[in-house]
Structures are given as structure tokens and as C-alpha cells.
Design an enzyme around this catalytic site. Structure first.
Site, PDB file in Angstrom:
ATOM      1  N   ARG A 123       0.841  -1.206   0.000  1.00  0.00           N
ATOM      2  CA  ARG A 123       0.000   0.000   0.000  1.00  0.00           C
ATOM      3  C   ARG A 123       0.878   1.258   0.000  1.00  0.00           C
ATOM      4  NH1 ARG A 123      -3.718  -3.342   3.167  1.00  0.00           N
ATOM      5  NH2 ARG A 123      -2.376  -3.123   4.981  1.00  0.00           N
ATOM      6  N   PHE A 150     -11.034  -4.496  -5.516  1.00  0.00           N
ATOM      7  CA  PHE A 150     -11.005  -5.327  -4.299  1.00  0.00           C
ATOM      8  C   PHE A 150     -10.441  -4.476  -3.152  1.00  0.00           C
ATOM      9  CE2 PHE A 150     -10.046  -7.978  -8.043  1.00  0.00           C
ATOM     10  CZ  PHE A 150     -11.104  -8.878  -8.024  1.00  0.00           C
ATOM     11  N   ASP A 161     -15.564  -2.728  -4.220  1.00  0.00           N
ATOM     12  CA  ASP A 161     -15.605  -3.959  -3.431  1.00  0.00           C
ATOM     13  C   ASP A 161     -17.047  -4.444  -3.388  1.00  0.00           C
ATOM     14  OD1 ASP A 161     -13.326  -5.187  -1.337  1.00  0.00           O
ATOM     15  OD2 ASP A 161     -15.382  -5.808  -0.892  1.00  0.00           O
ATOM     16  N   ASP A 207      -6.182  -6.457  -6.144  1.00  0.00           N
ATOM     17  CA  ASP A 207      -5.789  -7.215  -4.954  1.00  0.00           C
ATOM     18  C   ASP A 207      -6.912  -8.179  -4.573  1.00  0.00           C
ATOM     19  OD1 ASP A 207      -4.425  -8.085  -2.709  1.00  0.00           O
ATOM     20  OD2 ASP A 207      -5.065  -6.407  -1.457  1.00  0.00           O
ATOM     21  N   CYS A 238      -2.887 -13.754  -3.647  1.00  0.00           N
ATOM     22  CA  CYS A 238      -2.635 -14.290  -2.299  1.00  0.00           C
ATOM     23  C   CYS A 238      -2.913 -15.788  -2.271  1.00  0.00           C
ATOM     24  CB  CYS A 238      -3.445 -13.543  -1.252  1.00  0.00           C
ATOM     25  SG  CYS A 238      -5.217 -13.674  -1.492  1.00  0.00           S
TER      26      CYS A 238
HETATM   27  N1  SAH Z   1      -6.752  -4.402  -0.927  1.00  0.00           N
HETATM   28  C1  SAH Z   1      -7.379  -4.598   0.364  1.00  0.00           C
HETATM   29  C2  SAH Z   1      -7.583  -6.059   0.704  1.00  0.00           C
HETATM   30  C3  SAH Z   1      -8.393  -6.830  -0.322  1.00  0.00           C
HETATM   31  S1  SAH Z   1      -9.029  -8.340   0.256  1.00  0.00           S
HETATM   32  C4  SAH Z   1      -6.585  -3.849   1.433  1.00  0.00           C
HETATM   33  O1  SAH Z   1      -5.528  -3.304   1.131  1.00  0.00           O
HETATM   34  O2  SAH Z   1      -7.041  -3.814   2.580  1.00  0.00           O
HETATM   35  C5  SAH Z   1     -10.102  -8.801  -1.018  1.00  0.00           C
HETATM   36  C6  SAH Z   1     -11.398  -7.997  -1.092  1.00  0.00           C
HETATM   37  O3  SAH Z   1     -12.067  -8.414  -2.277  1.00  0.00           O
HETATM   38  C7  SAH Z   1     -12.395  -8.190   0.023  1.00  0.00           C
HETATM   39  O4  SAH Z   1     -12.673  -6.953   0.601  1.00  0.00           O
HETATM   40  C8  SAH Z   1     -13.657  -8.773  -0.647  1.00  0.00           C
HETATM   41  O5  SAH Z   1     -14.847  -8.233  -0.126  1.00  0.00           O
HETATM   42  C9  SAH Z   1     -13.473  -8.324  -2.065  1.00  0.00           C
HETATM   43  N2  SAH Z   1     -14.086  -9.125  -3.128  1.00  0.00           N
HETATM   44  C10 SAH Z   1     -14.123 -10.471  -3.251  1.00  0.00           C
HETATM   45  N3  SAH Z   1     -14.653 -10.823  -4.451  1.00  0.00           N
HETATM   46  C11 SAH Z   1     -14.958  -9.669  -5.092  1.00  0.00           C
HETATM   47  C12 SAH Z   1     -15.505  -9.380  -6.373  1.00  0.00           C
HETATM   48  N4  SAH Z   1     -15.834 -10.344  -7.230  1.00  0.00           N
HETATM   49  N5  SAH Z   1     -15.675  -8.084  -6.714  1.00  0.00           N
HETATM   50  C13 SAH Z   1     -15.330  -7.099  -5.849  1.00  0.00           C
HETATM   51  N6  SAH Z   1     -14.801  -7.313  -4.630  1.00  0.00           N
HETATM   52  C14 SAH Z   1     -14.612  -8.591  -4.256  1.00  0.00           C
END
Ligand code: SAH
Length: 399
Positions: free
Chosen positions: A215, A231, A253, A303, A343
């Protein structure tokens, strides 16, 4: 009392000799002394050679998780006191201090810190722990008491509410293990930005500490950019881009709760909410709609959650990564930056890079790798446990 022990089938001692912390059910020939779930068992090779002491997990495919490979060791409160001291000291020497009541970091990273299946994250003066294996579960009272003694924290929440526990025959548990844990989000500071962490209901232990370095690094590319943070969870990458002077940020998200926190964090950190769009949408669909409307961005972050849960999902997961990376590369303005992550432990860096390279060819973009990302220093990986390395990422520029 009969000794509790397991004896391996012939030839199955190799991974234990290399100090890998897991033994799968197929490696075990004989179980002696009727160990119960979570009991400590001595592990022997078929020829009688002592291999180590492990936690026994009768319902899991990972039947034993090693505590130690030392013959004279005892797995008791003192053992965990020592493990916690080492974790605290190693974090301190890497710049993560338990006495800093504003910071957030991972204090115990499961197998990699010597407590298989146990994660302990620190958010300000609250610790949030997740236990996913029978051995750590059995010793959890000792672990939590010792943690409270050593850290003088305000409270410890046990967030053992993942379905993975059912595979181990463990019940779902979400309760205060020590002291006082507020129902309201815990405020912590990451590299100068304030975050609210919902330790009770947020994902995992409430936040994704493993992306701290990324980040910060990716945020540095934000100046003057139109940023698309896919995400986003509570908006982390976007907040760092704003900190660096991004001209606009779109956070996407599927989680309403996460986006609500993201909204309040924009205000809390004093950023201009007029620059930010919070969008509750599926990323796959959203990227396609941007492609169709010919919208472009200067910096895109991908992500996603873990696409590959097991080997059977490798191909499908790989297609998912290819899909979003291809779409994102198409949406990038000339000289745009893509920060892309995986991940999934089963997706290795080499394969990930190949997928991204294929996506670049299909998108008809010339792409350079600027940087590779891994896990931060509070998420160490034991050399004997390659499974501990799950997070990887690439910072790319597309011409
Ligand atoms: N980048 C974030 C962490 C991401 S974790 C940070 O820095 O804190 C992955 C995220 O993807 C979660 O919040 C989950 O709600 C979201 N997610 C999962 N599948 C998704 C989709 N198909 N479209 C959008 N968001 C999604």
C-alpha cells in the site's frame, strides 16, 4: 500411562527430517496410546528414529503439526512463553514494537513463528487471534494468558470463526479471551494513515496487514493519477494514493461494510471526499463496463481474494487472474501503472508472471516489471515451510 506416539510408514520420514511442520494422514502407519484431538504425540520413523513432537489432529488430512524436532522438549506453558518471547523480540528487531499503542502488525504468523495454525494480529492495544488447528486450540488459554502478561494489552479477541476449523473438528468460536475489546472499530495508524479495524466482524482478524508495504509503495505512484482500486476492502491502497496527491480514486468492493468504513476513513484522514467514488460492485463486471464505456485510468490496483483454494482450482483460478489482468491492462492509459497481486499460495510467482505476460500480449501492451512484492517482515516465511509464502505481486508499467 501409555506413551502417545505415531509411527510413520517406511520412507515417509523425509519431510520431517527436513523439518517441514506437517505430516499428512497417508504418512502415518500406527498411532499408539490413543491420543485425543490436540494432544502432543512423539513422532517416530518406521525404523524407530525419533523425529519430533507434534500436535495430533485426528479429523484433519494434516494429521500432525510439529511443535518441535527436539527430543527432550516438553510442550507446556513454558514452551509457549518462549515462542511468544521470540516472536515479540523478532518483531521488535524488525521495527514493530508491542509498546507502540497505535501501530498494527502480525505478532505470530502460525507455523512460521512456531505455533501451527495460530495467527495473532495486534491492532493498537487490542490483539485479535485466529486459531485453526487442534494443538494451538488446546493450549489457547495458556497462549492468551501469556500474551496478556507479556504485552499488557487492553484486550484479546479470539476470532476462531473460519470454516477451516470444521475440517479440524473444532467448533466456531468468537469471544473475548482477555480484558476488554470494544464493539466499535479499533483505530490504528499505518504509515501515517488512520484506519478503523472491525475486529469483530471484519474479514480475517479485521484487516489485511500483509499488504502494508505494498500500500505504501504503490501509493507513492499516486500523484496526479486517476486511480482504480479493485477489491479495495476498507480502501487502503486508495487512501495511500490520496495521501500522495491522486486526482481521483475509485474504490470497488462487494462488501458494503468495508466500503462504509472506507467512506469514514476518507473523512477521518482529512481527504477530499469529492475525489473519491465508492462503488459496491463485482470487479469482473465493473472492469467490463469500463472497457465498454472506454473509461481509462492511470493507476490500477488488483488485490483479489484467494482464487485458488486447492490444486483442483488451479486452472480456474489462473483463468480468473488472466481475466482481470487482461481487462485492467486494457483500461490503463499510456504509461499507466498496474499493481497486481495474488494471495493464492498455490499460484507461484513464476506462473503469476507468465499469466500477466500472456495478458499483456493479449491486451497488445508493452509491459515492464518495475518491482516484485512479497510479504512484509511481520509475515515471515520459514525456509522449511514453503507453504508460508502465499502473497506475491507485480508493479507494472504499460506502454
Ligand atoms: N486491498 C485490500 C484487501 C483486499 S481483500 C486492502 O488493502 O485492505 C479482497 C477484497 O475483495 C475483500 O474486501 C472482498 O470483499 C473483495 N471481493 C471479493 N470478491 C470480489 C468481487 N468479485 N468483486 C469485488 N470485490 C470482491
Amino acid at each position: 500411562m501409555p506413551m502417545k506416539a505415531v509411527v510413520l510408514a517406511p520412507g515417509k520420514e523425509k519431510s520431517a527430517l527436513r523439518k517441514h511442520p506437517w505430516l499428512f494422514s497417508g504418512a502415518i502407519q500406527k498411532v499408539m496410546g490413543s491420543p485425543e484431538s490436540g494432544d502432543s504425540v512423539e513422532v517416530y520413523a518406521n525404523n524407530g528414529t525419533f523425529l519430533g513432537i507434534a500436535a495430533y489432529s485426528p479429523e484433519s488430512q494434516i494429521r500432525c503439526r510439529f511443535w518441535t524436532f527436539k527430543e527432550k522438549a516438553e510442550i507446556n506453558r513454558e514452551f509457549f512463553s518462549d515462542v511468544l518471547d521470540k516472536a515479540i523480540e523478532s518483531r521488535r528487531s524488525r521495527g514493530f514494537d508491542i509498546n507502540d499503542t497505535k501501530s498494527a502488525f502480525r505478532l505470530v504468523n502460525a507455523e512460521n513463528d512456531g505455533i501451527p495454525g495460530c495467527i495473532i494480529d495486534k491492532y493498537a492495544d487490542i490483539y485479535c487471534a485466529e486459531i485453526l488447528a487442534t494443538g494451538a486450540d488446546k493450549f489457547r488459554n495458556d497462549i492468551f494468558e501469556l500474551l496478556a502478561e507479556k504485552t499488557h494489552c487492553r484486550g484479546i479477541l479470539e476470532r476462531s470463526d473460519s470454516d477451516v476449523r470444521l475440517k479440524e473438528g473444532l467448533p466456531i468460536r468468537k469471544e473475548v479471551a482477555y480484558g476488554d475489546v470494544p464493539k466499535t472499530p479499533v483505530e490504528m495508524i499505518e504509515n501515517g494513515i488512520k484506519f478503523d479495524v472491525d475486529v469483530w466482524n471484519g474479514h480475517k482478524t479485521g484487516y489485511y496487514l500483509d499488504q502494508r508495504d505494498a500500500r505504501f509503495e504503490v501509493g507513492r505512484y499516486g500523484k496526479g493519477k486517476r486511480v482504480l482500486n479493485c477489491f479495495s476492502y476498507t480502501g487502503g491502497f486508495g487512501l495511500f494514493a490520496l495521501q500522495n496527491g491522486a486526482s481521483s480514486v475509485t474504490e470497488i468492493d462487494v462488501s458494503t461494510d468495508a466500503l462504509n468504513i472506507a467512506r469514514s476513513l476518507i473523512q477521518k484522514n482529512g481527504f477530499d471526499s469529492g475525489k473519491v467514488i465508492l462503488k459496491e460492485a463485482d470487479v469482473f463486471t465493473y472492469l467490463r463496463s469500463c472497457r465498454d464505456s472506454r473509461e481509462t485510468f492511470d493507476l490500477i490496483v488488483l488485490d483479489p481474494p484467494k482464487f485458488i483454494e486447492s490444486k483442483a482450482h488451479l486452472n480456474k483460478g489462473a483463468r480468473g487472474y488472466k481475466d482481470i489482468n487482461l481487462l485492467a491492462l486494457k483500461l490503463l492509459a499510456p504509461n499507466g501503472i498496474l499493481a497486481t497481486f495474488s494471495c493464492s499460495g498455490l499460484m507461484e510467482m513464476d506462473l503469476f508472471q507468465k499469466i500477466v505476460a500472456d495478458a499483456a500480449v493479449d491486451a497488445n501492451r508493452e509491459v515492464q516489471i518495475i518491482k516484485r512484492f512479497g510479504q512484509p517482515a511481520d509475515h515471515p516465511v520459514k525456509t522449511t515451510f514453503p507453504e508460508g509464502q502465499y502473497l506475491k505481486g507485480l508493479l507494472l508499467e504499460a506502454r
